[in-house]
Structure formats: structure tokens, C-alpha cells
Motif scaffolding. Sequence first.
Motif, PDB file in Angstrom:
ATOM      1  N   ALA A 181       0.842  -1.198   0.000  1.00 55.45           N
ATOM      2  CA  ALA A 181       0.000   0.000   0.000  1.00 55.45           C
ATOM      3  C   ALA A 181       0.877   1.248   0.000  1.00 55.45           C
ATOM      4  N   ASP A 182       0.506   2.211  -0.807  1.00 58.48           N
ATOM      5  CA  ASP A 182       1.276   3.452  -0.907  1.00 58.48           C
ATOM      6  C   ASP A 182       0.723   4.456   0.108  1.00 58.48           C
ATOM      7  N   VAL A 183       1.060   4.241   1.383  1.00 53.28           N
ATOM      8  CA  VAL A 183       0.578   5.108   2.457  1.00 53.28           C
ATOM      9  C   VAL A 183       1.760   5.578   3.295  1.00 53.28           C
ATOM     10  N   SER A 184       1.573   6.697   3.962  1.00 56.44           N
ATOM     11  CA  SER A 184       2.617   7.227   4.830  1.00 56.44           C
ATOM     12  C   SER A 184       2.710   6.395   6.108  1.00 56.44           C
ATOM     13  N   THR A 185       3.811   6.570   6.822  1.00 52.96           N
ATOM     14  CA  THR A 185       3.991   5.847   8.079  1.00 52.96           C
ATOM     15  C   THR A 185       2.894   6.203   9.075  1.00 52.96           C
ATOM     16  N   GLY A 186       2.590   7.493   9.183  1.00 51.12           N
ATOM     17  CA  GLY A 186       1.560   7.923  10.126  1.00 51.12           C
ATOM     18  C   GLY A 186       0.207   7.335   9.802  1.00 51.12           C
ATOM     19  N   ARG A 187      -0.102   7.264   8.516  1.00 49.08           N
ATOM     20  CA  ARG A 187      -1.398   6.718   8.113  1.00 49.08           C
ATOM     21  C   ARG A 187      -1.468   5.225   8.405  1.00 49.08           C
ATOM     22  N   MET A 188      -0.361   4.517   8.185  1.00 50.79           N
ATOM     23  CA  MET A 188      -0.336   3.086   8.474  1.00 50.79           C
ATOM     24  C   MET A 188      -0.559   2.845   9.965  1.00 50.79           C
ATOM     25  N   VAL A 189       0.164   3.588  10.801  1.00 54.23           N
ATOM     26  CA  VAL A 189       0.029   3.421  12.248  1.00 54.23           C
ATOM     27  C   VAL A 189      -1.392   3.757  12.690  1.00 54.23           C
TER      28      VAL A 189
ATOM     29  N   GLY B  66      -4.081   3.495  10.996  1.00 51.21           N
ATOM     30  CA  GLY B  66      -4.968   2.415  10.592  1.00 51.21           C
ATOM     31  C   GLY B  66      -4.842   1.205  11.496  1.00 51.21           C
ATOM     32  N   VAL B  67      -3.627   0.870  11.911  1.00 48.41           N
ATOM     33  CA  VAL B  67      -3.419  -0.301  12.771  1.00 48.41           C
ATOM     34  C   VAL B  67      -4.087  -0.118  14.130  1.00 48.41           C
ATOM     35  N   ILE B  68      -3.995   1.074  14.703  1.00 51.47           N
ATOM     36  CA  ILE B  68      -4.603   1.290  16.023  1.00 51.47           C
ATOM     37  C   ILE B  68      -6.106   1.526  15.924  1.00 51.47           C
ATOM     38  N   GLY B  69      -6.622   1.632  14.683  1.00 57.12           N
ATOM     39  CA  GLY B  69      -8.061   1.749  14.502  1.00 57.12           C
ATOM     40  C   GLY B  69      -8.601   3.157  14.508  1.00 57.12           C
ATOM     41  N   GLY B  70      -7.715   4.156  14.348  1.00 61.14           N
ATOM     42  CA  GLY B  70      -8.166   5.541  14.329  1.00 61.14           C
ATOM     43  C   GLY B  70      -8.750   5.959  15.670  1.00 61.14           C
ATOM     44  N   TRP B  71      -9.597   7.000  15.619  1.00 61.86           N
ATOM     45  CA  TRP B  71     -10.188   7.494  16.858  1.00 61.86           C
ATOM     46  C   TRP B  71     -11.062   6.443  17.531  1.00 61.86           C
ATOM     47  N   ARG B  72     -11.765   5.647  16.725  1.00 58.60           N
ATOM     48  CA  ARG B  72     -12.626   4.626  17.314  1.00 58.60           C
ATOM     49  C   ARG B  72     -11.800   3.597  18.067  1.00 58.60           C
ATOM     50  N   GLY B  73     -10.672   3.191  17.486  1.00 64.07           N
ATOM     51  CA  GLY B  73      -9.809   2.233  18.159  1.00 64.07           C
ATOM     52  C   GLY B  73      -9.254   2.779  19.467  1.00 64.07           C
TER      53      GLY B  73
ATOM     54  N   VAL C  86       4.669   4.649  18.510  1.00 65.53           N
ATOM     55  CA  VAL C  86       6.023   5.122  18.214  1.00 65.53           C
ATOM     56  C   VAL C  86       6.916   3.974  17.775  1.00 65.53           C
ATOM     57  N   LEU C  87       6.852   2.853  18.482  1.00 64.68           N
ATOM     58  CA  LEU C  87       7.718   1.724  18.127  1.00 64.68           C
ATOM     59  C   LEU C  87       7.268   1.076  16.821  1.00 64.68           C
ATOM     60  N   LEU C  88       5.969   1.027  16.571  1.00 64.27           N
ATOM     61  CA  LEU C  88       5.481   0.483  15.304  1.00 64.27           C
ATOM     62  C   LEU C  88       5.962   1.352  14.141  1.00 64.27           C
ATOM     63  N   ALA C  89       5.891   2.672  14.298  1.00 64.22           N
ATOM     64  CA  ALA C  89       6.362   3.581  13.251  1.00 64.22           C
ATOM     65  C   ALA C  89       7.860   3.392  13.011  1.00 64.22           C
ATOM     66  N   THR C  90       8.613   3.263  14.076  1.00 68.16           N
ATOM     67  CA  THR C  90      10.055   3.056  13.943  1.00 68.16           C
ATOM     68  C   THR C  90      10.362   1.760  13.207  1.00 68.16           C
ATOM     69  N   THR C  91       9.655   0.703  13.571  1.00 68.73           N
ATOM     70  CA  THR C  91       9.852  -0.593  12.925  1.00 68.73           C
ATOM     71  C   THR C  91       9.518  -0.518  11.436  1.00 68.73           C
ATOM     72  N   TRP C  92       8.427   0.142  11.113  1.00 65.20           N
ATOM     73  CA  TRP C  92       7.998   0.299   9.717  1.00 65.20           C
ATOM     74  C   TRP C  92       9.051   1.054   8.900  1.00 65.20           C
ATOM     75  N   ILE C  93       9.567   2.153   9.461  1.00 67.07           N
ATOM     76  CA  ILE C  93      10.552   2.979   8.748  1.00 67.07           C
ATOM     77  C   ILE C  93      11.837   2.187   8.510  1.00 67.07           C
ATOM     78  N   VAL C  94      12.290   1.490   9.543  1.00 64.50           N
ATOM     79  CA  VAL C  94      13.523   0.709   9.409  1.00 64.50           C
ATOM     80  C   VAL C  94      13.343  -0.417   8.395  1.00 64.50           C
ATOM     81  N   ALA C  95      12.207  -1.102   8.439  1.00 64.26           N
ATOM     82  CA  ALA C  95      11.947  -2.188   7.486  1.00 64.26           C
ATOM     83  C   ALA C  95      11.877  -1.659   6.067  1.00 64.26           C
ATOM     84  N   ARG C  96      11.318  -0.484   5.883  1.00 65.50           N
ATOM     85  CA  ARG C  96      11.248   0.123   4.555  1.00 65.50           C
ATOM     86  C   ARG C  96      12.648   0.391   3.997  1.00 65.50           C
ATOM     87  N   ARG C  97      13.575   0.742   4.852  1.00 66.59           N
ATOM     88  CA  ARG C  97      14.946   0.988   4.401  1.00 66.59           C
ATOM     89  C   ARG C  97      15.622  -0.315   3.972  1.00 66.59           C
ATOM     90  N   LEU C  98      15.213  -1.413   4.606  1.00 66.55           N
ATOM     91  CA  LEU C  98      15.788  -2.706   4.233  1.00 66.55           C
ATOM     92  C   LEU C  98      15.178  -3.240   2.941  1.00 66.55           C
TER      93      LEU C  98
END
Length: 243
Positions: A35-43, A45-52, A218-230
Motif C-alpha cells: 500500500a502506498d501510504v505514509s507511516t503515520g497513516r499506516m500506524v 490504521g493499525v490502532i483503529g483511528g479514533w474509534r480504536g 512510536v515503536l510500530l512507526a520506527t519498525t515500519w521505517i527501518v523495514a522500509r529501508r531494508l
Amino acid sequence: MSTPEPDAEREPSASEILGAALGGAARRAGIDPDADVSTGRMVWGVIGGWRGIVESVLPLLAFIVTYTVSSNLILALILSVGSAAIFTIIRLVMKSPPVAALSGLVAAVVAAGLPLFTGRAADQFVVGFITNIAYGTAFLVSAAVRWPLIGVVVGFLMGEGVSWRTDPRKRRTFFWLSVAWALLFLARLGVQLPFYFSGDVATLGTVKIVMGIPFFAVLLATTWIVARRLYPRESDAGDARRS
């Protein structure tokens, strides 16, 4: 003369079965490398937005506030479980998958069971402690045996399986990311347990909320960014070459 069994018929290993299951769970949670989404948008979505966030925080907040103000454990538990039940009904009405809809209610009921039995309000948090111990231990042991769980998940998400284990850079990165996740879960225990043993429900609940979604995000975003670099995408690599 007999012909050798084709590779396609090879039985998958335990690590491949686990990795495929974890990778599938991650995709269902909203972690999609395609998916072509930003890190913030991915995070988000994972936490479920305001409802989550509301579904995660409100039942616990209802318990903390009610018990702190009234010292009535039964009322606090009723409001906590009742909040979770309302969210479950809303999810079912909105046609959410039954498992996803009921998981929050089941968690609230299980968490309420122990304090209802012991009469000690702080026991509302015991299930959370057990969860943190389980996850923290799993991440730490996986890193120690050189099969870091982050690598297993990311490898199958990226379609690489367990081939990343032949790459020293990826092995090292996944090792430290798994250690970081282990430290998150174990840090929650280290900070919260003193308040549990002292019976300070208000502070314990506040600390749990603060160390919950914010630290996870914060840790999910960090993991996502690092994995993207790999695993840079072809479009990203093409843009880099053109620039």
C-alpha cells in the motif's frame, strides 16, 4: 527409476508456518507493504483511528475514574464491561467480523473476573501483566535464538520468507528491533508493578494508558521505517536513481 519429490511438495517448516500466520495477521491488522501510504497513516490504521483509541481507553478510564471517586469496585467493573459491551454492539451493527467485535468484550470480561473474585481493584490489571510477560518473553527469546520475531513477520510480509537470515544486515536489524519490542513490554511491567503492589489504582491505570497506544505507535512507526529501508520499493529506487 523413481523421480525425486518436487520442491513444491516439501512440507513447510515450523518457522514458515509461523511466519505465514504472523504475516497474514499483520496484513489483516493494516500493515500492508504494497500500500502506498505514509507511516503515520499506516500506524493510524493499525490502532483503529479514533474509534480504536476510544474503544481501548474508555473502558479502562471508566474503571479508574469510577473506582477512584466512589471506591465501589462492583460499579467500576460494571461500567468498564458495559462500555466494552456497547462498543461490541456498535461493531456488530456495523458488520465488523465477529471475532474482532467480540475480542474487546472478552478481554474486558476476563480482566474483570479476577478483581470480582479477590475483591482487590488492582487485580483488574493482572491480565495485562500476563500479556506483557508473554509478548516480552516471546520477543526476547526469539532474538536470543537468532530467529527474531520481527524478522519472521517482515520476511513474510515482504514475500521473502526466511531468506533474510542469509543477510547479516537484516539479521542484525531484526535482532535489535525484536529486542526493542521486548523492552517495551517488559518496561511496562517494570513501571506498573510497583503501583500494583501498593494498590495505587489511579496511578497504575494512568501509567497503563500512557504506556499503551502512544508507546506502541512510536515503536510500530520506527519498525515500519527501518523495514522500509531494508526493502526499498522499486518506485522508490527508481526515483532515487533519477535524482
